[in-house]
Design a protein around this motif. Structure first.
Motif, PDB file in Angstrom:
ATOM      1  N   LEU A  93      17.602 -23.301  50.908  1.00 34.81           N
ATOM      2  CA  LEU A  93      16.819 -24.528  50.975  1.00 34.81           C
ATOM      3  C   LEU A  93      15.543 -24.306  50.173  1.00 34.81           C
ATOM      4  CD1 LEU A  93      17.260 -25.063  54.819  1.00 34.81           C
ATOM      5  CD2 LEU A  93      18.645 -26.047  52.982  1.00 34.81           C
ATOM      6  N   VAL A  94      15.383 -25.018  49.090  1.00 32.88           N
ATOM      7  CA  VAL A  94      14.239 -24.771  48.214  1.00 32.88           C
ATOM      8  C   VAL A  94      13.369 -26.014  48.098  1.00 32.88           C
ATOM      9  CG1 VAL A  94      15.433 -22.972  46.945  1.00 32.88           C
ATOM     10  CG2 VAL A  94      15.577 -25.298  46.119  1.00 32.88           C
ATOM     11  N   ASN A  95      12.087 -25.774  48.218  1.00 26.68           N
ATOM     12  CA  ASN A  95      11.070 -26.797  48.054  1.00 26.68           C
ATOM     13  C   ASN A  95       9.752 -26.087  47.775  1.00 26.68           C
ATOM     14  OD1 ASN A  95      11.676 -29.731  48.355  1.00 26.68           O
ATOM     15  ND2 ASN A  95      12.673 -29.074  50.254  1.00 26.68           N
ATOM     16  N   GLU A 104      12.825 -26.065  57.192  1.00 24.93           N
ATOM     17  CA  GLU A 104      13.672 -25.280  56.302  1.00 24.93           C
ATOM     18  C   GLU A 104      13.401 -23.787  56.455  1.00 24.93           C
ATOM     19  OE1 GLU A 104      14.478 -28.422  52.652  1.00 24.93           O
ATOM     20  OE2 GLU A 104      13.086 -26.762  52.332  1.00 24.93           O
ATOM     21  N   THR A 152       9.458 -22.639  44.081  1.00 24.84           N
ATOM     22  CA  THR A 152      10.240 -23.351  45.111  1.00 24.84           C
ATOM     23  C   THR A 152      11.216 -22.449  45.862  1.00 24.84           C
ATOM     24  OG1 THR A 152      12.152 -24.137  43.805  1.00 24.84           O
ATOM     25  CG2 THR A 152      10.128 -25.456  43.694  1.00 24.84           C
ATOM     26  N   TYR A 156      13.328 -18.647  50.576  1.00 19.76           N
ATOM     27  CA  TYR A 156      14.711 -18.186  50.419  1.00 19.76           C
ATOM     28  C   TYR A 156      14.738 -16.760  49.882  1.00 19.76           C
ATOM     29  CZ  TYR A 156      19.361 -17.580  48.420  1.00 19.76           C
ATOM     30  OH  TYR A 156      20.599 -17.063  48.078  1.00 19.76           O
ATOM     31  N   SER A 194      23.883 -25.027  46.535  1.00 21.34           N
ATOM     32  CA  SER A 194      22.927 -25.979  45.964  1.00 21.34           C
ATOM     33  C   SER A 194      22.994 -27.342  46.640  1.00 21.34           C
ATOM     34  CB  SER A 194      23.156 -26.133  44.456  1.00 21.34           C
ATOM     35  OG  SER A 194      24.450 -26.648  44.197  1.00 21.34           O
ATOM     36  N   ILE A 197      20.232 -28.421  49.215  1.00 23.18           N
ATOM     37  CA  ILE A 197      18.896 -28.833  48.788  1.00 23.18           C
ATOM     38  C   ILE A 197      18.751 -30.352  48.953  1.00 23.18           C
ATOM     39  CG2 ILE A 197      17.264 -28.861  46.866  1.00 23.18           C
ATOM     40  CD1 ILE A 197      18.797 -26.459  45.698  1.00 23.18           C
ATOM     41  N   ASN A 199      16.011 -32.127  47.972  1.00 22.54           N
ATOM     42  CA  ASN A 199      15.021 -32.658  47.044  1.00 22.54           C
ATOM     43  C   ASN A 199      15.737 -33.080  45.758  1.00 22.54           C
ATOM     44  OD1 ASN A 199      13.015 -32.890  44.974  1.00 22.54           O
ATOM     45  ND2 ASN A 199      11.599 -31.654  46.204  1.00 22.54           N
ATOM     46  N   VAL A 203      17.198 -30.779  42.505  1.00 26.54           N
ATOM     47  CA  VAL A 203      18.630 -30.716  42.215  1.00 26.54           C
ATOM     48  C   VAL A 203      18.876 -31.098  40.752  1.00 26.54           C
ATOM     49  CG1 VAL A 203      20.879 -31.746  42.710  1.00 26.54           C
ATOM     50  CG2 VAL A 203      19.334 -31.170  44.596  1.00 26.54           C
TER      51      VAL A 203
END
Length: 248
Positions: A93-95, A104, A152, A156, A194, A197, A199, A203
């Motif tokens: 989970l990337v942000n 997340e 981001t 993770y 992926s 995600i 966002n 993506v």
């Protein structure tokens, strides 16, 4: 997919509903191992188990969440003692860190790290006992993200760095007891990670980030795990990095 000699082995594979976990379960079963398919999505596990059985393999679908304690009695009743654990469950989970997505962060910490610890501790007695008679393997699927600094990806990557460091330290404790510990760090792999995600902007940026890189397939990573666990019991590959030739 290459097959290896894993006859008379019993493996638990987490994250077996998809991606590297599912591919590893198939690879191990085709090599002769009895495989416990551990993940949350019971429907996916039933489908995978049916496919393995149709090929002549042995698989037990076991719906469980690695972030919660679970009863292992059905596993031992069906297949007996476990001598291989492949921790493949994980979420990406990337942000931006500045978004303060604590939901997340908690999910990644609970799944990628605490879940791995829980599963490892649950089957540790089996592995130690099995190692007195034959090969016993603990395989943790980390990521080359453990060593990268990317915007981001901070939390993770931190969870994967923890898995990599944990694996090295576990080897100092379990290795003298005969249990092989291997940390596998895949590069870019074509899986559903992926899709976690949420966002849309991020993506949309991913294709540009990995432009020119032909991803590995989950089956290629699974083949490496099959090879690692089929080695003579006195041979341990503690750290395996596997990535696309075109990824730098």
């Amino acid at each position: 997919m290459t097959t290896h000699d894993l006859s008379n082995r019993t493996a638990v594979v987490t994250g077996a509903a998809s991606g590297i976990g599912a591919a590893t379960a198939v690879a191990l079963a085709r090599s002769g191992a009895k495989v416990v398919l551990l993940a949350r999505r019971a429907d996916r596990l039933a489908e995978l188990a049916a496919g393995i059985t149709a090929e002549g393999g042995q698989a037990l679908p076991f719906a469980a969440d690695v972030t919660r304690d679970f009863d292992t009695a059905p596993i031992r009743d069906a297949f007996g003692r476990v001598d291989m654990v492949v921790n493949a469950a994980g979420v990406m989970l990337v942000n931006p860190f500045t978004d303060s997505r604590t939901d997340e962060w908690a999910r990644m910490l609970d799944t990628n790290l605490a879940g791995l610890l829980r599963v490892t501790d649950t089957f540790r007695p089996d592995l130690v006992e099995a190692a007195q008679e034959g090969p016993a393997d603990l395989v943790n699927v980390s990521s080359i993200g453990a060593h990268l600094t990317l915007p981001t990806f901070a939390v993770y990557s931190a969870t994967k760095a923890a898995v990599t460091h944990l694996s090295a330290n576990l080897r100092t404790e379990l290795g003298p007891l005969g249990v092989r510990v291997t940390n596998v760090e895949p590069g870019v792999v074509d899986t559903e990670l992926s899709q976690h995600i949420d966002n849309p902007e991020l993506v949309a940026q991913l294709p540009a980030v990995f432009a020119g890189v032909q991803p590995l397939s989950a089956e290629e990573v699974a083949d490496a795990i099959g090879y690692i666990t089929s080695l003579p019991r006195n041979v341990n590959l503690p750290q395996v990095v596997i990535q696309p030739t075109s990824q730098f």
